[in-house]
Scaffold this active site. Structure first.
Site, PDB file in Angstrom:
ATOM      1  CD  GLU A 193      20.221  37.401  56.456  1.00 29.25           C
ATOM      2  OE1 GLU A 193      19.341  37.977  56.836  1.00 29.25           O
ATOM      3  OE2 GLU A 193      20.175  36.248  55.550  1.00 29.25           O
TER       4      GLU A 193
ATOM      5  CG  ASP B   6      20.838  37.095  61.434  1.00 27.52           C
ATOM      6  OD1 ASP B   6      21.161  35.944  60.763  1.00 27.52           O
ATOM      7  OD2 ASP B   6      19.809  37.844  61.191  1.00 27.52           O
ATOM      8  CB  ILE B   7      24.978  39.896  57.783  1.00 28.33           C
ATOM      9  CG1 ILE B   7      26.192  38.843  57.902  1.00 28.33           C
ATOM     10  CG2 ILE B   7      25.653  41.224  57.350  1.00 28.33           C
ATOM     11  CD1 ILE B   7      26.699  38.412  56.677  1.00 28.33           C
TER      12      ILE B   7
END
Length: 458
Positions: free
Chosen positions: A374, A331-332
């Site tokens: 994301e 996950d960003i």
């Protein structure tokens, strides 16, 4: 599952309950509750003696959980009283059927287990010293209840299995024809080749009494055996099938029988039909079709549509080769701030760059997915605990060191939180997904820009 089927089963189940005496219902409820552990033990002792069942039930965690689940299933099934929730009970059968389909437990194994349960319950009834009439009524109610529950499982199993099978087949086609524009041109070319062949045979008279059928051509074979299956949810697919039938069953016989203006009229109409087919074919390939739906529109990575197919294949491979694989979910970090500060166009630009980065830094055998937003996932094939963690840490560190850019060229640095889960033999891929989701959640909770690992423990 359709509402009609569910309503039919509800009606049948209600009639079954209404047609059973309160004494019989109470006796079965108490007997099942008292002997639920023995019933479950008897079920699995017989099931595990067969090779086809042991493949699915060999994992210790599965056996432990399923034994308790079967006990609770039986208790719930026969706990018929004033507050009996029939719809919830039916929903449970649907859920069980879907799980069986997901891990591909054959229905004959379930039916075999049901037969053992009926035999064992008959022996339990004999020990109760009931009147023959009551004993027969209780056994009939037990058997009928199991049958209708398994029937509902079967409906859910069939629909889920068919859906998964279609997805598997579409994935196979997708993996073969990764460039859809190339496949589209190939099939348009095959259709043109058949048309040219038809014109040559008709004008030169080489056909030896038969004009070439479109259904038997390269295009026809592709469409019937692959294309119609992959694109079955689209109306254009049915229209192409209808055009093929018109050509083969109406227009070709017209040409075959008439070598005059009528035959030429048939040839002219065939050319019109093939133009229509080309138009429909182009429309199918350019729409969000089953094949195109396998890629994320923004990043062109695989999307979650094909995740079940990939995981089931990797589970089967791991079993057969005694190897491991792992899921790396990423996950960003603070991606919302990127969108809020620089706009969604910048966010999309970052997602596209990260997608290319992940592909370029993954092995060719690994699978890279964008799950949405994301969140990304990499299926790391043929790894063990040590090198999977090394890959995960290297990937996280490379992202942190990489310089990404905004649409205007300004540099920006991002980090990712990651969860890693090693396959440990559990046959249901959902179990592995839950583990990697938990690991990713822990990574974000513990400070982000880190990797948390769910190892291969039970």
């Amino acid at each position: 599952m359709s509402d009609t089927i569910e309503n039919t089963v509800i009606n049948d189940w209600e009639q079954l309950i209404a047609g059973t005496t309160a004494t019989c219902i109470q006796h079965n409820r108490e007997l099942v509750s008292k002997h639920s552990q023995a019933l479950a033990t008897h079920f699995y002792e017989h099931m595990l003696t067969t090779d086809d069942a042991s493949v699915f039930l060999s994992h210790n965690q599965v056996k432990t959980r399923l034994h308790g689940s079967l006990q609770q299933w039986l208790i719930t099934l026969f706990d018929i009283g004033e507050h009996y929730d029939l719809e919830a009970t039916i929903a449970l059968q649907v859920q069980v059927g879907e799980i069986h389909a997901r891990i591909k437990i054959p229905m004959h194994i379930v039916l075999r287990g049901t037969r053992y349960l009926k035999q064992f319950f008959a022996r339990l009834l004999q020990q109760e010293k009931l009147s023959p009439q009551l004993q027969n009524a209780c056994l009939q109610h037990f058997s009928d209840t199991l049958d209708i529950a398994i029937e509902m499982m079967g409906y859910a199993y069939a629909s889920t299995y068919d859906r998964n099978t279609r997805s598997d087949e579409v994935y196979r086609l997708f993996s073969i024809t990764q460039n859809l524009s190339t496949e589209r041109e190939k099939q348009k070319g095959a259709l043109l080749s058949w048309e040219n062949r038809l014109m040559f045979v008709y004008t030169v008279g080489e056909q030896e009494g038969q004009l070439p059928l479109l259904a038997a051509s390269d295009f026809g074979l592709w469409f019937i055996h692959k294309g119609s299956h992959a694109f079955e949810d689209y109306p254009e697919t049915q229209m192409i099938g209808e055009r093929i039938k018109i050509i083969d069953e109406q227009l070709l016989p017209m040409m075959q029988q008439h070598q005059d203006a009528t035959g030429l009229q048939g040839l002219h109409r065939i050319r019109e039909e093939t133009k229509r087919i080309k138009f429909l074919l182009n429309d199918i390939f350019t729409k969000s079709s089953e094949l195109e739906g396998g890629r994320d529109v923004l990043t062109k990575l695989l999307n979650r549509k094909f995740l079940p197919s990939v995981l089931n294949r990797e589970i089967a491979h791991a079993r057969n080769s005694r190897s491991q694989f792992a899921l790396l979910s990423m996950d960003i970090d603070y991606f919302k701030e990127v969108n809020d500060t620089h706009g969604h166009e910048a966010g999309d630009f970052i997602l596209q760059q990260l997608s290319s980065f992940l592909l370029n830094n993954s092995r060719s055998g690994d699978f890279v997915f964008r799950l949405g937003g994301e969140e990304f996932m990499i299926v790391l094939v043929d790894v063990n605990d040590d090198n999977a963690q090394l890959v995960a840490e290297n990937m996280r560190n490379k992202v942190a060191m990489e310089q990404f850019s905004l649409p205007g060229g300004q540099p920006i640095h991002i980090t990712v939180s990651a969860g890693l889960a090693l396959f440990n033999g559990h046959p249901d891929y959902q179990y592995l997904l839950r583990r990697v989701d938990k690991a990713l959640y822990d990574a974000k909770r513990l400070g982000r820009n880190r990797v948390e690992v769910s190892l291969s423990q039970n």
